[in-house]
Design a protein around this motif. Sequence first.
Motif, PDB file in Angstrom:
ATOM      1  N   ASP A  28       0.828  -1.205   0.000  1.00 30.85           N
ATOM      2  CA  ASP A  28       0.000   0.000   0.000  1.00 30.85           C
ATOM      3  C   ASP A  28       0.866   1.260   0.000  1.00 30.85           C
ATOM      4  N   SER A  32       1.230   4.255  -2.901  1.00 29.46           N
ATOM      5  CA  SER A  32       1.024   5.680  -2.648  1.00 29.46           C
ATOM      6  C   SER A  32       2.232   6.513  -3.057  1.00 29.46           C
ATOM      7  N   ARG A  54      -6.479  -3.512  -4.432  1.00 29.43           N
ATOM      8  CA  ARG A  54      -6.619  -2.209  -3.779  1.00 29.43           C
ATOM      9  C   ARG A  54      -5.406  -1.300  -4.013  1.00 29.43           C
ATOM     10  N   SER A  55      -4.250  -1.907  -4.311  1.00 28.55           N
ATOM     11  CA  SER A  55      -3.032  -1.111  -4.489  1.00 28.55           C
ATOM     12  C   SER A  55      -2.683  -0.882  -5.958  1.00 28.55           C
ATOM     13  N   GLU A 220       1.724  -0.429   9.453  1.00 28.32           N
ATOM     14  CA  GLU A 220       1.856   0.800   8.682  1.00 28.32           C
ATOM     15  C   GLU A 220       3.092   1.593   9.105  1.00 28.32           C
TER      16      GLU A 220
END
Length: 234
Positions: A28, A32, A54-55, A220
């Motif tokens: 992820d 970004s 999703r990525s 994260e």
Amino acid sequence: MSAAENTPVARHFLVSGGSGGIGAAVCDELASSGFVPVVGYHRNADAAAAVAERSGGLALALDLTSDASMAAAIERLEALPQLAGVVLAGSPPLAPTPFGKVTPDDMHAQWQVNVAGPQRLIAELVRRCFRRHKQGSVVGVLTQAMGGGASGIEGAGSGMGAYVIAKHGLAGVLALAAADYPWLRVRAVRPGYTETRMLEAFDERFLAMQREKAPFSTPEDVARQITEEAIGTP
């Protein structure tokens, strides 16, 4: 100049163990930052597909204990426009055992995934992907449980079994890769206790005591550190 010539080349980044925990968070974070994550997975194809969706990445079967799986994966990676790097985030389930009770099976599993497999993978990626652009990034996920100090072995996590031994082996793989390929960006991170499924191997009372000493990291948190090491300016 044609529109195709103006289109930037997609830069992919392989993440072994990318289907969950720290690896999924790294995918992820890389997305970004403008990269296309390649979600390497061993067994959990559905989870890898979800992370890839999703990525904006792609899922890739990658069993670091299987020569056939690695050969097939490297063939696909070689066909990409550009592989920018690899994050070695995969690891077998942790089996906390004292030094004298480490089993041959656990030692073999940890060694294959953390040492032998990564060595073969890095060597092939250098030869078939990174060398063509004379650049590439390799980040290994180690652990604070390895200890440190002046000798490099002080304060290791007691009772951490084959896991800590294999992580020291991975550190050796990274060190030699950095020495033999000076143009390759080789880095390592050493996270402490992190809120992932790996913690299921520990007794809850032990975890409670550790949390009293220091807060645990989130996937994260660790992913941001890994990504900074992976794509930062050398």
